[in-house]
Structures are given as C-alpha cells and as structure tokens.
Design a protein around this motif. Sequence first.
Motif, mmCIF file in Angstrom:
data_model
loop_
_atom_site.group_PDB
_atom_site.id
_atom_site.type_symbol
_atom_site.label_atom_id
_atom_site.label_comp_id
_atom_site.label_asym_id
_atom_site.label_seq_id
_atom_site.Cartn_x
_atom_site.Cartn_y
_atom_site.Cartn_z
ATOM 1 N N CYS A 39 22.003 -31.581 7.794
ATOM 2 C CA CYS A 39 22.782 -32.730 8.251
ATOM 3 C C CYS A 39 22.891 -33.757 7.123
ATOM 4 O O CYS A 39 21.873 -34.179 6.578
ATOM 5 C CB CYS A 39 22.112 -33.362 9.467
ATOM 6 S SG CYS A 39 22.954 -34.844 10.044
ATOM 7 N N CYS A 42 21.139 -37.386 8.345
ATOM 8 C CA CYS A 42 19.705 -37.635 8.489
ATOM 9 C C CYS A 42 18.832 -36.590 7.804
ATOM 10 O O CYS A 42 17.619 -36.749 7.749
ATOM 11 C CB CYS A 42 19.336 -37.718 9.971
ATOM 12 S SG CYS A 42 19.415 -36.122 10.821
ATOM 13 N N CYS A 72 23.916 -32.988 16.129
ATOM 14 C CA CYS A 72 22.601 -33.029 15.497
ATOM 15 C C CYS A 72 21.576 -33.655 16.451
ATOM 16 O O CYS A 72 21.802 -34.749 16.969
ATOM 17 C CB CYS A 72 22.672 -33.836 14.199
ATOM 18 S SG CYS A 72 21.073 -34.110 13.429
ATOM 19 N N GLU A 74 18.827 -35.018 15.791
ATOM 20 C CA GLU A 74 18.181 -36.202 15.223
ATOM 21 C C GLU A 74 19.073 -37.439 15.284
ATOM 22 O O GLU A 74 18.631 -38.515 15.664
ATOM 23 C CB GLU A 74 17.784 -35.936 13.771
ATOM 24 C CG GLU A 74 16.544 -35.055 13.624
ATOM 25 C CD GLU A 74 15.284 -35.754 14.113
ATOM 26 O OE1 GLU A 74 15.143 -36.952 13.875
ATOM 27 O OE2 GLU A 74 14.456 -35.085 14.745
ATOM 28 N N CYS A 75 20.338 -37.281 14.892
ATOM 29 C CA CYS A 75 21.183 -38.460 14.743
ATOM 30 C C CYS A 75 22.493 -38.367 15.521
ATOM 31 O O CYS A 75 23.249 -39.338 15.543
ATOM 32 C CB CYS A 75 21.477 -38.728 13.264
ATOM 33 S SG CYS A 75 22.587 -37.515 12.524
HETATM 34 ZN ZN LIG Z 1 21.571 -35.632 11.755
#
Ligand SMILES: [Zn+2]
Length: 87
Positions: A39, A42, A72, A74-75
Amino acid sequence: MLCMCLRALVFSLTRMATIASFIVVTRPDIVTESRTWMCLICGWIYDEAVGDSDHGIAPGTAWADIPLNWACPECGARKEDFEMVQV
Ligand SMILES: [Zn+2]
C-alpha cells in the motif's frame, strides 16, 4: 512555510523507513510464484501466498482476483492505491 517543508520531509523519511524495514525482512533467497503488493499510503503488505483471511481473501488469491471494492485494512485505500513490490 518552513514548517510545512519540515513536515513533508519527516513524512517521506518515515515512509522510506517503512520500505527499508520491509526490504530487510524479505528474504531474497526464497523465490516463489506469488507476488507481494504494498500500500502506497501506509505500507501495508499484501502477500498473494498469505491472502487476507480477515477480509475474506483466501491464501493464494492472486492480486488480479481481489474484488475492486476491497480496501486496505490499515488505511482504507482502494486497490488502485497499491503498488507491486518485487521480491
Ligand atoms: Zn494502506
């Protein structure tokens, strides 16, 4: 003005550190058919051999087979924000 430049510099250094740490943990002596994607936002890694079982992506799922509405974990970045990392 100066403050903004410093902030951008710190941000890019942080990103470089993330990428560098990934390269360190990657073992280049192991060659596999699966590919790894990272990604750009992040630094989260998607490994085709591992998949993303938390989000319904089975191990061995090729990047091309991941649905377009996947994001994603995470983000929340979309598939188009990812970039392949050569391993
Ligand atoms: Zn991400």
